[in-house]
Design a protein around this motif. Structure first.
Motif, short mmCIF file in Angstrom:
data_model
loop_
_atom_site.label_atom_id
_atom_site.label_comp_id
_atom_site.label_asym_id
_atom_site.label_seq_id
_atom_site.Cartn_x
_atom_site.Cartn_y
_atom_site.Cartn_z
N GLY A 83 39.95 40.25 29.91
CA GLY A 83 40.94 41.15 30.49
C GLY A 83 41.40 40.64 31.84
N SER A 128 40.45 45.06 35.32
CA SER A 128 40.21 45.77 34.06
C SER A 128 38.78 46.28 33.94
N SER A 130 44.02 47.45 32.03
CA SER A 130 43.73 47.61 33.46
C SER A 130 44.17 48.98 33.98
N GLY A 136 40.30 50.59 33.52
CA GLY A 136 39.85 49.72 32.45
C GLY A 136 39.52 50.53 31.19
#
Length: 542
Positions: free
Chosen positions: A315, A319, A485, A488
């Motif tokens: 990610g 995130s 994000s 998260g």
């Protein structure tokens, strides 16, 4: 067509062609070696300066004594001082006075060290200790020790106790603050890893904080000892100055209920045979901001990792990948939801979840062998059994030839191998890897990827890893979980379905050139990029 460029606000319409010439400095002149910064000097010059550093002060001393001729007690000459010293040595007075002074310094300074080191450890290790002790100690540190002389005379009289107490006061506060500052330099990663290896607070202090801080403590004590001798001189100026005289089974390999979780920037998925070993249900995590508000790092995360599975989390920055790993390790607690390990709530760190950080967090003053043995030293196993298990993991990780080396003598990849071997030696049920290869160059990173795949295949450990490298996540994992994000959350859960490895052997780097691998990598990259773009658009209000 002619294109004109608007002047920027930074230049205020000024054109570079209108700039005047910069003033120039004359080149530096060559200076003699004796005056040049960090330049070697001839041997003759070095010896001349060394002899002069002794002769010149003696000559100045002699000249000063001649200027006050008739007052030998005020400033005796060097020869007179030497003659007096020889006479004191002959009568024994020199040795008795020296013994009395040394004994006084040892008692006063020794007591200061005995008090300041524990106080410094308390202030440096615990925020409560710092809040309770540092304001007062910091204030007393800047009071001159001689200011306490009247109180010491009232409390203790003019005898030996007050003299020892003066040396104690002159050194204890400074050494306490220095010790606390040294303790605060211990990397947090070393402490976190120690907890995940099963260490208790007292063991973290004894095996991590004290050894790491000890060289600095010794330097601090050595420097502070000079202050103790200075206050012997102050003590001789007091009214009583006449007192310088005394008054597991056969197979040492880890158990099979060990899993590998790889966290990379991406989505979370569940797959593989058997029940979930790690499970997160509706997990959220908030952090307090300096302004008193709240920052939501994770929200509504549902994740299940099955026994023996290799999961990678990917990610964008923000995130919550590392935060998620910290929750599984027990180093942090969720604000909402539950984190379960084999059905039981995670209430703190423990040796059933091994942790490897990007920095490796190996103990700098332990050899490779003693680093790997750290967690086993905390368990009730015999020395022979511990040595047998350490030897197996050194062989498994290719570190046998480096068993007596210190971390500073190792490459980055070798230090990461030490950290992984140390985590696996306690037979964790889950191995947590937080960006373990992020600081390595490409070749070493690929070697470490092959190494981790082989160790996973040999031990059957469950692995969860966090990474920014999508190619690494697809190569290592059986599943790639993409995280969105702010906050998260799981955005995608992609199984890694590649052709069977050649000859049934371990996956090799050639798989990265297969069309199936490239297609999956592009799919994960698209997921990460799409989530990042949605986050950027939301942040700009567009």
């Amino acid at each position: 067509m002619t294109v004109t460029r608007e002047p920027s606000a930074a230049t205020d319409g000024a054109d570079r062609a209108s700039w005047g010439p910069l003033p120039r400095r004359r080149p530096a002149r060559r200076v003699p070696a004796l005056l040049a910064i960090r330049t070697p000097i001839p041997t003759t010059g070095r010896w001349t300066l060394t002899v002069a550093s002794v002769v010149v002060p003696l000559a100045a001393w002699q000249i000063g004594s001649m200027l006050v001729d008739g007052q030998p007690d005020f400033l005796p000459s060097p020869l007179e001082s030497v003659a007096a010293g020889v006479e004191m040595a002959r009568t024994g007075q020199l040795w008795s006075d020296t013994a009395a002074t040394v004994g006084r310094v040892l008692r006063g300074f020794g007591l200061a060290v005995a008090v300041s080191v524990p106080l410094g450890l308390l202030m440096g290790s615990f925020q409560a200790g710092r809040a309770a002790l540092e304001p007062m100690i910091g204030l007393l540190r800047y009071l001159p020790a001689s200011a306490f002389i009247p109180l010491l005379i009232i409390w203790l009289g003019l005898g030996e106790p007050s003299k020892v107490a003066l040396i104690f006061i002159a050194t204890v506060f400074f050494n306490t603050l220095m010790t606390a500052n040294l303790v605060r330099t211990v990397p947090a990663g070393l402490i976190d890893v120690s907890y995940t290896l099963g260490a208790r607070r007292s063991e973290v202090l004894r095996k991590v904080i004290v050894p790491h801080s000890l060289p600095g403590m010794i330097d601090s004590i050595r420097v502070n000892a000079a202050a103790a001798w200075n206050f012997v001189v102050v003590d001789r100026d007091r009214p009583d100055r006449g007192g310088d005289r005394p008054g597991a089974a056969d197979d040492p390999r880890p158990g099979r209920e060990v899993g590998i979780v790889t966290v990379t920037e991406g989505a979370v998925a569940t797959s593989g045979p058997g029940p979930s070993l790690v499970r997160l249900d509706g997990v959220g995590k908030d952090f307090r901001t300096i302004a008193g508000g709240s920052l939501r790092a994770l929200d509504g995360v549902d994740l299940a990792v099955r026994r023996g599975e290799f999961v990678c989390l990917v990610g964008a920055s923000g995130s919550g990948k590392s935060t998620l790993l910290s929750l599984i390790a027990g180093l942090s607690t969720p604000s909402r939801g539950t984190v379960l390990l084999d059905g039981a709530p995670v209430t703190g760190p423990g040796p059933d979840r091994g942790l490897v950080l990007q920095s490796g967090a190996v103990y700098p003053r332990r050899t490779v062998e003693r680093n790997v043995a750290f967690g086993l030293e905390l368990l009730p196993v015999s020395r022979a059994e511990r040595a047998r298990r350490v030897a197996w993991y050194l062989t498994e990780t290719g570190l046998t030839g480096l068993r007596h080396a210190l971390p500073k003598q190792l490459s980055g990849g070798q230090r990461q191998r030490v950290a992984i071997a140390r985590a696996l030696a306690c037979e964790p049920r889950v191995l947590l890897l937080d960006e373990p290869f992020g600081a390595l160059d490409v070749q070493i990173k690929e070697d470490m990827q092959l190494f981790v795949r082989r160790v996973w295949a040999d031990t059957g450990t469950t692995v969860v890893t966090v990474t920014h490298d999508v190619e690494e996540a697809v190569f290592l994992g059986q599943r790639v979980v993409v995280l969105a994000s702010d906050p998260g959350r799981v955005a995608a859960d992609l199984p890694v379905e590649l052709p069977p490895d050649r000859d049934g052997g371990p996956r090799d780097l050639a798989v990265k050139r297969l069309p199936e691998f490239l297609t999956l990598r592009a799919e994960v990259e698209d997921q990460v990029r799409a989530n990042h773009q949605r986050h950027a658009a939301a942040g700009s209000g567009g």
